[in-house]
Design a protein around this motif. Sequence first.
Motif, short mmCIF file in Angstrom:
data_model
loop_
_atom_site.label_atom_id
_atom_site.label_comp_id
_atom_site.label_asym_id
_atom_site.label_seq_id
_atom_site.Cartn_x
_atom_site.Cartn_y
_atom_site.Cartn_z
N THR A 342 0.86 -1.18 0.00
CA THR A 342 0.00 0.00 0.00
C THR A 342 0.89 1.23 0.00
O THR A 342 1.89 1.27 0.71
N GLY A 343 0.55 2.21 -0.81
CA GLY A 343 1.35 3.43 -0.88
C GLY A 343 0.51 4.66 -0.61
O GLY A 343 -0.72 4.59 -0.54
N ASN A 344 1.18 5.80 -0.44
CA ASN A 344 0.48 7.07 -0.21
C ASN A 344 0.92 8.08 -1.24
O ASN A 344 2.09 8.15 -1.60
N ALA A 345 -0.05 8.87 -1.71
CA ALA A 345 0.27 9.96 -2.65
C ALA A 345 -0.24 11.26 -2.04
O ALA A 345 -1.44 11.42 -1.81
N TYR A 346 0.69 12.16 -1.76
CA TYR A 346 0.34 13.46 -1.19
C TYR A 346 0.49 14.51 -2.29
O TYR A 346 1.47 14.49 -3.02
N SER A 347 -0.47 15.43 -2.37
CA SER A 347 -0.38 16.47 -3.40
C SER A 347 -0.58 17.84 -2.76
O SER A 347 -1.53 18.04 -1.99
N LEU A 348 0.31 18.77 -3.09
CA LEU A 348 0.21 20.14 -2.58
C LEU A 348 -0.32 21.02 -3.71
O LEU A 348 0.28 21.07 -4.79
N CYS A 349 -1.43 21.68 -3.47
CA CYS A 349 -2.07 22.46 -4.53
C CYS A 349 -2.23 23.92 -4.11
O CYS A 349 -2.87 24.20 -3.10
#
Length: 411
Positions: A342-349
Amino acid sequence: MSFKDLHLIKPIQKAVAASGYVEPTLVQQRSIPLILEGKDVIVSAQTGTGKTAAFALPILQKLYDKQDAPKKGKKIRALIISPTRELAIQIQKNFKTYAEFTNLTSLVVFGGSSIEPQIDVLKKGVDILVATPGRLLDLHKQDYINLDFIETFVLDEADLMLAMGFIDDVKKIERLCPQEKQTLLFSATIPFKIEELANTLLKDPERIDVTPTKSVAKNVNQTLYYVPKQNKIELCLHLMRNTIEGNVLIFRRTRNGVDKLEETLLKNGFSVNSIHGDKPQSERQTALNKFKNGYVKILIATDVAARGIDINELDNVLNFDMPGIPETYVHRIGRTGRAGHTGNAYSLCSADEKNYVKKIEQAINVQIPVVTDHPYPLDPKAEPVVHKRQGSKYKKGRKSEASKKKKKRWY
């Protein structure tokens, strides 16, 4: 998009706001306008995508103008069929919440519980009935339910209804309703049998599909942080210290951006390496090997440099800059969550990247969950910062002071 943009009336907007919802989900954005137009609709959407509100809000709006009961009591004008009592109870709870600032009433009826209290409420009259198929037919047989005034008929979790053997009951119920009505079918999947059912029950339906596209990695938890552009580095450091565990591949749009972030992270005591097009191949390969073998926990890269990077046990991806092309986003987050992990994807917008997010969500059919509880929130009304290019201090087409005075030059 806000709920106001969906042309919902004030009492419903007020109830939605009181429930803590700010923006409609994808299924709501696509379904509500069509349902308000009176069209039959087939919606394919997973549980947890906000589909109950997708039919509850427009139904309440359509009934709102006729909400005051005639002298003989209210007539059932909206019927929602649900396969299980738990789902039925949940749906009615939602109707109750969204109808808070109206006079519209709803009731849920299901088997396995005392029939008397349900009969008492039915005698008084309700606008909206949520029911499981067996109990509904039972009450209809005993003449406690009249379906002659149904205007909207909803089948929720149709594929589960099929699996539980309720399809014949559903057809029977539909025949008890008037021919002229709006029919809405919601299902997590649309197998052949559901397709057949839809063809017999719905008239010229509009189709809405908000199941995640297959290209999006299932094992990736996606989260989105809205943040002012100038605070992205602070938020990145905050996440690295408090949230992100394990190794992380950070994507930046430019080589300059990669170098800048690497410098900041090194200053703050992180073990970090970077790769971009300006670095020699040998240097890039060394950085990549160090990252793959766990000597360095953070690797910063541009999309071009990251092509062909294959790391089976990558824990996290961080989109420091949002990509303008949805496929790039899918490609980036697909680096994690591989081989059963399982992985995590963080996005800064930032404010100027909001349109990118909209495009990405439409392309992948997923509403990315937003994290609001962080130290650098973006004001929802914030406008993108436009940097105006400084023009020349000399005005074009004007003669210089010297030429005006017709001074003789030395040359």
